[in-house]
Motif scaffolding. Sequence first.
Motif, short mmCIF file in Angstrom:
data_model
loop_
_atom_site.label_atom_id
_atom_site.label_comp_id
_atom_site.label_asym_id
_atom_site.label_seq_id
_atom_site.Cartn_x
_atom_site.Cartn_y
_atom_site.Cartn_z
N ASN A 155 0.92 8.51 7.68
CA ASN A 155 2.34 8.27 7.39
C ASN A 155 2.70 6.79 7.28
O ASN A 155 2.00 5.92 7.80
N LYS A 181 -1.38 10.57 11.80
CA LYS A 181 -1.60 9.14 12.03
C LYS A 181 -0.39 8.36 11.53
O LYS A 181 -0.21 8.17 10.34
N THR A 184 0.70 1.92 12.28
CA THR A 184 0.52 1.30 13.60
C THR A 184 1.77 0.54 14.04
O THR A 184 2.19 0.64 15.20
N THR A 231 1.40 9.27 2.96
CA THR A 231 2.63 8.62 2.52
C THR A 231 2.50 7.13 2.76
O THR A 231 2.15 6.71 3.87
N GLY A 232 2.77 6.35 1.75
CA GLY A 232 2.69 4.89 1.91
C GLY A 232 2.60 4.22 0.56
O GLY A 232 3.05 4.77 -0.45
N ALA A 233 1.99 3.06 0.56
CA ALA A 233 1.91 2.28 -0.68
C ALA A 233 0.96 2.96 -1.67
O ALA A 233 -0.07 3.53 -1.26
N THR A 236 -2.73 2.01 -1.35
CA THR A 236 -3.47 2.64 -0.24
C THR A 236 -3.81 4.09 -0.61
O THR A 236 -4.93 4.56 -0.37
N ALA A 257 4.08 8.15 -2.75
CA ALA A 257 4.00 6.69 -2.80
C ALA A 257 5.33 6.06 -3.20
O ALA A 257 6.39 6.55 -2.83
N CYS A 295 11.94 5.54 1.02
CA CYS A 295 11.25 5.75 -0.26
C CYS A 295 12.20 6.28 -1.31
O CYS A 295 11.97 6.12 -2.50
N GLU A 401 8.65 -2.37 -6.63
CA GLU A 401 9.58 -1.86 -5.62
C GLU A 401 9.77 -2.91 -4.53
O GLU A 401 8.81 -3.27 -3.85
N HIS A 478 10.04 17.28 -2.25
CA HIS A 478 9.98 15.83 -2.07
C HIS A 478 8.65 15.38 -2.65
O HIS A 478 7.59 15.89 -2.27
P1 NAP Z 1 0.75 1.43 3.69
O1 NAP Z 1 0.42 0.04 4.04
O2 NAP Z 1 0.09 2.04 2.51
O3 NAP Z 1 0.46 2.27 5.00
C1 NAP Z 1 0.69 3.65 5.02
C2 NAP Z 1 -0.23 4.31 6.02
O4 NAP Z 1 -1.57 4.19 5.54
C3 NAP Z 1 -0.20 3.68 7.40
O5 NAP Z 1 -0.28 4.70 8.36
C4 NAP Z 1 -1.47 2.84 7.42
O6 NAP Z 1 -2.00 2.66 8.69
C5 NAP Z 1 -2.38 3.75 6.61
N1 NAP Z 1 -3.57 3.11 6.10
C6 NAP Z 1 -3.68 1.91 5.52
N2 NAP Z 1 -4.97 1.69 5.19
C7 NAP Z 1 -5.67 2.78 5.59
C8 NAP Z 1 -7.04 3.15 5.56
N3 NAP Z 1 -7.96 2.35 5.04
N4 NAP Z 1 -7.41 4.34 6.08
C9 NAP Z 1 -6.49 5.17 6.61
N5 NAP Z 1 -5.18 4.87 6.68
C10 NAP Z 1 -4.77 3.69 6.17
O7 NAP Z 1 2.30 1.62 3.44
P2 NAP Z 1 3.51 1.17 4.37
O8 NAP Z 1 3.62 -0.30 4.27
O9 NAP Z 1 3.43 1.78 5.72
O10 NAP Z 1 4.72 1.90 3.65
C11 NAP Z 1 5.46 1.29 2.64
C12 NAP Z 1 5.28 2.00 1.33
O11 NAP Z 1 5.32 3.40 1.49
C13 NAP Z 1 6.38 1.69 0.36
O12 NAP Z 1 5.80 1.29 -0.85
C14 NAP Z 1 7.12 2.99 0.17
O13 NAP Z 1 7.62 3.20 -1.11
C15 NAP Z 1 6.11 4.01 0.49
N6 NAP Z 1 6.76 5.19 1.05
C16 NAP Z 1 6.76 6.33 0.32
C17 NAP Z 1 7.34 7.47 0.84
C18 NAP Z 1 7.33 8.77 0.08
O14 NAP Z 1 7.66 9.79 0.68
N7 NAP Z 1 7.00 8.80 -1.18
C19 NAP Z 1 7.92 7.43 2.10
C20 NAP Z 1 7.91 6.25 2.81
C21 NAP Z 1 7.31 5.13 2.28
P3 NAP Z 1 -1.84 1.28 9.52
O15 NAP Z 1 -0.41 1.09 9.74
O16 NAP Z 1 -2.61 1.56 10.74
O17 NAP Z 1 -2.43 0.22 8.64
#
Ligand code: NAP
Length: 522
Positions: A155, A181, A184, A231-233, A236, A257, A295, A401, A478
């Motif tokens: 997440n 997860k 952090t 969910t995240g960048a 990633t 994403a 997001c 974004e 979603h």
């Molecule tokens: P992120 O840097 O991609 O991190 C997301 C998750 O991925 C975190 O839990 C991170 O863990 C984990 N992660 C990173 N590298 C990994 C690896 N090698 N192996 C396993 N897990 C890994 O994104 P963020 O900065 O938290 O979130 C911001 C982005 O998320 C924004 O771009 C936003 O648009 C997007 N987002 C999308 C939604 C949606 O529902 N579409 C919702 C919320 C956010 P660590 O923290 O431990 O590094």
Amino acid sequence: MEALKSYLAGQWVSGEGKGQTLYDPSTEEALATTSTEGLDFGGARAYGASKGGAALRAMTFAQRGEMLLALSRAIHSKRDELIESGMKNAGNTRSDAKFDVDGASGTLAAYGELGKSLGDATFFSDGEPISLGRSSRVSGQHVLVPRRGVAVHVNAFNFPAWGLAEKAACAWLAGMPVISKPATATAMLTVRMTEALVASGALPEGALQMIAGPSGDLIDRLGPQDVLAFTGAGSTGAMLRSKKNVIDHAVRVNVEADSLNAAILGSDVERGSDTWLLFITDVARDITQKAGQKCTAIRRVFVPKAMLEAACEDLVERLYGCVVGSPFAEGVTVGPLATAAQLRDVRAGLDRFVQAGAKVLTGGSAAVQGKGAPEGKGYFVAPTVLLAEDAHRINIVHEHEVFGPATTVLPYESNDECVQLVARAGGGLVSTVYTDDRAVSAEVALGIAAYHGRVCVANSRMGSGWLGPGTVLPQLLHGGPGRAGGGEELGGHRGMLLYMQRTALQGFGPLIEGAVAGSKRL
Ligand code: NAP
């Protein structure tokens, strides 16, 4: 300082070494540390799949539903403590933290009710039996059964409570165990919530494990029956879905994403009308709520050219009353960004927009002294409205974004042009058309539908049922195509399907009929 623990194989455990530090984003004070180094992720995966999977599959949908309702109550009973944790570690204002925590308990409750309504079945049959010969002796029937592995949920930092709950609700109701997860940086709230969920006694052994930090080699160990929901960048997500074992074993992956969500003011809407005010209210809310770290937040605001000046004026005026600062200070309405890295990225993003030709109407990338924060400390950004008068040439608005309290206003001249401009983001989560006119609604909403997971059509006649486009509802999908990751979550029973295998049973009709007698037909 507290050392956060992970919950693996039914135990609260810590990793080796110093680990990482979690901060209060208003004061930059260290709050806790966490380490997951050396933890046995392979063991956790096997434990979840064997213990948790077997226990959940033995429960009916109705029993899983009762479990979700009990978990929802467990979160609600710790609501104040959880909200406090979100305020401290994620920098949420009280109302932003409620949005996250109540979203978690609300989503679990909604899936709990869905489970109860599905009754005593343990799996789905999908559609009616299909006769494959001249008689009903040879027939086919699609079924959906729970996968036999674990659901790994990775997440983002912005919803440490809801992120765990919305994914887990679907997996549990489908019959799959979860390893969650959180990001952090804001994991403290997720740890507190997991404590409440475990203490409730409602979870069967192995149904939930939680990793308070990096997930080590877990993703590399996933196999053909496992599910990875991320969910995240976007970058990633792309990296995780292209891991060798994920490809080799066709691990099922769902990615949520980035998104450059749009709000479109219909050409029929007059300044000062109720629909106009709704539009201004929704855009202003999405700039300020969670300091724009949603997001679903509105990143691009499309306004008919003739209305551009008026809309910019009203939007900027609406933001004048905002107070940026520590969530614990009186009167603060916009908290800090969650991390120093986010602050750096948001400021750099705003600068890039300006270099590309966007004008700052209010806010911008300059340092902000947050109310109630120590001098020069905290990750604050002022609510920002940019104007991109040349909607076609300032490409960055459709490409990048800025994950903070900022939006960009752009003019359009026809519905067709507006649809084309919205589509330039390459896929998104949710966009909204504000209109009282059926033709505008049909042309624009359906025109942009193929590029989105959700399209809203809003006007002032909706009353209190309208929560704005930024609230993700358990009943509706979603996710979204392209840039948004191509994933689908929630949407009632649709969200469960990620965790189930669709299988065609084919053969002697009466035997198939007997095999699916205990299913719930979709
Ligand atoms: P992120 O840097 O991609 O991190 C997301 C998750 O991925 C975190 O839990 C991170 O863990 C984990 N992660 C990173 N590298 C990994 C690896 N090698 N192996 C396993 N897990 C890994 O994104 P963020 O900065 O938290 O979130 C911001 C982005 O998320 C924004 O771009 C936003 O648009 C997007 N987002 C999308 C939604 C949606 O529902 N579409 C919702 C919320 C956010 P660590 O923290 O431990 O590094």
